[in-house]
Design a protein around this motif. Structure first.
Motif, PDB file in Angstrom:
ATOM      1  N   THR A 138      18.201   5.183   8.142  1.00  0.00           N
ATOM      2  CA  THR A 138      16.851   5.196   7.589  1.00  0.00           C
ATOM      3  C   THR A 138      15.966   4.198   8.319  1.00  0.00           C
ATOM      4  N   ILE A 139      14.747   4.627   8.635  1.00  0.00           N
ATOM      5  CA  ILE A 139      13.819   3.796   9.421  1.00  0.00           C
ATOM      6  C   ILE A 139      12.564   3.505   8.594  1.00  0.00           C
ATOM      7  N   GLU A 140      12.156   2.233   8.599  1.00  0.00           N
ATOM      8  CA  GLU A 140      10.939   1.802   7.894  1.00  0.00           C
ATOM      9  C   GLU A 140      10.146   0.911   8.856  1.00  0.00           C
ATOM     10  N   ARG A 141       8.811   1.071   8.859  1.00  0.00           N
ATOM     11  CA  ARG A 141       8.033   0.257   9.803  1.00  0.00           C
ATOM     12  C   ARG A 141       7.659  -1.099   9.211  1.00  0.00           C
ATOM     13  N   ILE A 142       7.660  -1.227   7.856  1.00  0.00           N
ATOM     14  CA  ILE A 142       7.266  -2.495   7.221  1.00  0.00           C
ATOM     15  C   ILE A 142       8.525  -3.305   6.882  1.00  0.00           C
ATOM     16  N   THR A 143       8.667  -4.451   7.591  1.00  0.00           N
ATOM     17  CA  THR A 143       9.901  -5.245   7.485  1.00  0.00           C
ATOM     18  C   THR A 143      10.232  -5.626   6.046  1.00  0.00           C
TER      19      THR A 143
ATOM     20  N   GLY B  17       0.802  -1.232   0.000  1.00  0.00           N
ATOM     21  CA  GLY B  17       0.000   0.000   0.000  1.00  0.00           C
ATOM     22  C   GLY B  17       0.830   1.276   0.000  1.00  0.00           C
ATOM     23  N   GLN B  18       2.135   1.182  -0.256  1.00  0.00           N
ATOM     24  CA  GLN B  18       3.026   2.344  -0.192  1.00  0.00           C
ATOM     25  C   GLN B  18       3.459   2.757  -1.599  1.00  0.00           C
ATOM     26  N   THR B  19       4.067   3.921  -1.712  1.00  0.00           N
ATOM     27  CA  THR B  19       4.472   4.421  -3.034  1.00  0.00           C
ATOM     28  C   THR B  19       5.891   4.977  -3.012  1.00  0.00           C
ATOM     29  N   ILE B  20       6.540   4.948  -4.182  1.00  0.00           N
ATOM     30  CA  ILE B  20       7.801   5.650  -4.382  1.00  0.00           C
ATOM     31  C   ILE B  20       7.396   7.029  -4.919  1.00  0.00           C
TER      32      ILE B  20
ATOM     33  N   PHE C 275       1.329  12.813   0.112  1.00  0.00           N
ATOM     34  CA  PHE C 275       2.147  11.678   0.559  1.00  0.00           C
ATOM     35  C   PHE C 275       1.268  10.680   1.299  1.00  0.00           C
ATOM     36  N   VAL C 276       1.717   9.430   1.385  1.00  0.00           N
ATOM     37  CA  VAL C 276       1.037   8.484   2.269  1.00  0.00           C
ATOM     38  C   VAL C 276       1.266   8.959   3.701  1.00  0.00           C
ATOM     39  N   PRO C 277       0.306   8.685   4.604  1.00  0.00           N
ATOM     40  CA  PRO C 277       0.499   9.119   5.989  1.00  0.00           C
ATOM     41  C   PRO C 277       1.535   8.260   6.704  1.00  0.00           C
ATOM     42  N   LEU C 278       2.287   8.857   7.619  1.00  0.00           N
ATOM     43  CA  LEU C 278       3.129   8.086   8.530  1.00  0.00           C
ATOM     44  C   LEU C 278       2.238   7.647   9.684  1.00  0.00           C
ATOM     45  N   THR C 279       2.414   6.401  10.122  1.00  0.00           N
ATOM     46  CA  THR C 279       1.703   5.957  11.332  1.00  0.00           C
ATOM     47  C   THR C 279       2.663   6.167  12.501  1.00  0.00           C
ATOM     48  N   GLY C 280       2.266   5.791  13.702  1.00  0.00           N
ATOM     49  CA  GLY C 280       3.207   5.837  14.821  1.00  0.00           C
ATOM     50  C   GLY C 280       2.955   6.978  15.783  1.00  0.00           C
TER      51      GLY C 280
ATOM     52  N   GLU D 290      16.482   9.514   7.874  1.00  0.00           N
ATOM     53  CA  GLU D 290      15.340   9.439   6.964  1.00  0.00           C
ATOM     54  C   GLU D 290      14.243   8.579   7.589  1.00  0.00           C
ATOM     55  N   ILE D 291      13.014   9.048   7.541  1.00  0.00           N
ATOM     56  CA  ILE D 291      11.876   8.267   8.042  1.00  0.00           C
ATOM     57  C   ILE D 291      11.039   7.832   6.847  1.00  0.00           C
ATOM     58  N   GLY D 292      10.854   6.503   6.683  1.00  0.00           N
ATOM     59  CA  GLY D 292      10.099   5.970   5.549  1.00  0.00           C
ATOM     60  C   GLY D 292      11.028   5.517   4.441  1.00  0.00           C
ATOM     61  N   THR D 293      11.765   4.422   4.673  1.00  0.00           N
ATOM     62  CA  THR D 293      12.718   3.904   3.676  1.00  0.00           C
ATOM     63  C   THR D 293      12.017   3.542   2.369  1.00  0.00           C
ATOM     64  N   GLY D 294      10.844   2.888   2.490  1.00  0.00           N
ATOM     65  CA  GLY D 294      10.087   2.473   1.294  1.00  0.00           C
ATOM     66  C   GLY D 294      10.961   1.635   0.376  1.00  0.00           C
ATOM     67  N   SER D 295      11.052   2.031  -0.883  1.00  0.00           N
ATOM     68  CA  SER D 295      11.848   1.288  -1.869  1.00  0.00           C
ATOM     69  C   SER D 295      13.351   1.474  -1.657  1.00  0.00           C
ATOM     70  N   GLY D 296      13.725   2.541  -0.934  1.00  0.00           N
ATOM     71  CA  GLY D 296      15.147   2.859  -0.765  1.00  0.00           C
ATOM     72  C   GLY D 296      15.668   3.830  -1.815  1.00  0.00           C
ATOM     73  N   TYR D 297      14.794   4.302  -2.696  1.00  0.00           N
ATOM     74  CA  TYR D 297      15.263   5.223  -3.760  1.00  0.00           C
ATOM     75  C   TYR D 297      15.775   6.545  -3.183  1.00  0.00           C
ATOM     76  N   GLN D 298      14.931   7.176  -2.348  1.00  0.00           N
ATOM     77  CA  GLN D 298      15.380   8.430  -1.721  1.00  0.00           C
ATOM     78  C   GLN D 298      16.626   8.174  -0.864  1.00  0.00           C
TER      79      GLN D 298
HETATM   80  N1  SAH Z   1      11.059   7.347   0.186  1.00  0.00           N
HETATM   81  C1  SAH Z   1      10.338   6.179  -0.229  1.00  0.00           C
HETATM   82  C2  SAH Z   1       8.845   6.414  -0.213  1.00  0.00           C
HETATM   83  C3  SAH Z   1       8.245   5.772   0.945  1.00  0.00           C
HETATM   84  S1  SAH Z   1       6.510   5.989   1.180  1.00  0.00           S
HETATM   85  C4  SAH Z   1      10.818   5.724  -1.585  1.00  0.00           C
HETATM   86  O1  SAH Z   1      11.634   6.420  -2.180  1.00  0.00           O
HETATM   87  O2  SAH Z   1      10.406   4.667  -2.033  1.00  0.00           O
HETATM   88  C5  SAH Z   1       6.538   6.187   2.951  1.00  0.00           C
HETATM   89  C6  SAH Z   1       7.063   5.015   3.732  1.00  0.00           C
HETATM   90  O3  SAH Z   1       6.953   5.344   5.116  1.00  0.00           O
HETATM   91  C7  SAH Z   1       6.284   3.723   3.543  1.00  0.00           C
HETATM   92  O4  SAH Z   1       7.178   2.727   3.127  1.00  0.00           O
HETATM   93  C8  SAH Z   1       5.723   3.433   4.935  1.00  0.00           C
HETATM   94  O5  SAH Z   1       5.651   2.057   5.241  1.00  0.00           O
HETATM   95  C9  SAH Z   1       6.700   4.149   5.821  1.00  0.00           C
HETATM   96  N2  SAH Z   1       6.212   4.501   7.150  1.00  0.00           N
HETATM   97  C10 SAH Z   1       4.957   4.858   7.530  1.00  0.00           C
HETATM   98  N3  SAH Z   1       4.925   5.136   8.845  1.00  0.00           N
HETATM   99  C11 SAH Z   1       6.186   4.943   9.312  1.00  0.00           C
HETATM  100  C12 SAH Z   1       6.796   5.055  10.607  1.00  0.00           C
HETATM  101  N4  SAH Z   1       6.113   5.444  11.682  1.00  0.00           N
HETATM  102  N5  SAH Z   1       8.113   4.778  10.696  1.00  0.00           N
HETATM  103  C13 SAH Z   1       8.848   4.389   9.620  1.00  0.00           C
HETATM  104  N6  SAH Z   1       8.323   4.260   8.383  1.00  0.00           N
HETATM  105  C14 SAH Z   1       7.005   4.529   8.239  1.00  0.00           C
END
Ligand code: SAH
Length: 202
Positions: free
Chosen positions: A95-100, A48-51, A193-198, A74-82
């Motif tokens: 870089t921190i990502e919540r989805i393993t 459910g996430q996006t680059i 952007f997708v919302p950050l949870t937490g 960086e918060i939200g590693t996602g694909s790792g592109y950024q």
């Molecule tokens: N920069 C990424 C885009 C990621 S989208 C790219 O280049 O691909 C945002 C990401 O934030 C998602 O992968 C989502 O799972 C993650 N995310 C959401 N809430 C978070 C949290 N509390 N801590 C860490 N990552 C989180």
């Protein structure tokens, strides 16, 4: 992508443009979407996430005003592109990502290309990494409902924080600068952007 989408829209930082020329964006999207990896929009990356759209990556990276000496969170590693773009332009990246599953896939990609200055964390990034603070720069690639106090407290003096802040589906991209005990803020425009949870997220 660099000429038509980035330079034409006013991205002038030559280090950012060079990094976005070097990093192979098509390797960060699912195989069936590779043909549109360089298009002017975000793409799904699973779970459910996006680059982010290339222009948004460039705008946020330029707003960090990197010189090559910085330690970045960086918060939200996602694909790792950024993450890869940051690794090209700064000294050290956390870089921190919540989805393993997303974090592990990003770790695979970046290790393959030999980025030795990135460390990956799995968990709630909205609380930051207090043990590793202060950070010269903090960037979040998901939206916050309000400015996150816990993260701003981990910013070094003269540090810069860049993130979308606002509603669940529409936010403003903010650049916040720390000067001693005070902060100044610039609005870089509307974004989705997708919302950050937490804890400091939704
Ligand atoms: N920069 C990424 C885009 C990621 S989208 C790219 O280049 O691909 C945002 C990401 O934030 C998602 O992968 C989502 O799972 C993650 N995310 C959401 N809430 C978070 C949290 N509390 N801590 C860490 N990552 C989180």
């Amino acid at each position: 992508m660099v000429e038509r989408q980035l330079r034409r829209r006013g991205i002038t930082d030559s280090r950012v443009l060079a990094a976005m020329t070097r990093v192979p964006r098509h390797r960060f999207v699912p195989p069936e979407r590779q043909w549109e990896a360089y298009a002017d929009y975000p793409l799904p990356i699973g779970a459910g996430q996006t680059i982010s759209q290339p222009y948004i990556v460039a705008l946020m990276t330029a707003a960090l005003e990197l010189t090559g000496t910085e330690k970045i969170l960086e918060i939200g590693t996602g694909s790792g592109y950024q993450t890869a773009i940051l690794a090209e332009l700064a000294r050290e990246v956390r870089t921190i990502e919540r989805i393993t599953a997303l974090s592990l896939a990003a770790q695979d990609r970046l290790r393959t290309w030999g980025y030795a200055n990135v460390r990956f964390f799995i968990g709630d990034g909205t609380v930051g990494l207090p043990d590793e603070a202060p950070f010269d720069r903090i960037i979040a690639t998901g939206g916050f409902p309000r400015l996150p106090a816990l993260l701003l407290a981990q910013l070094a003096d003269s540090g810069i924080f860049v993130a979308p802040v606002g509603g669940r589906t529409f936010q403003h991209l903010l650049q916040v600068r720390k000067h001693g005990d005070t902060f100044t803020q610039a609005d870089l425009g509307g974004c989705r952007f997708v919302p950050l949870t937490g804890k400091e997220g939704w």
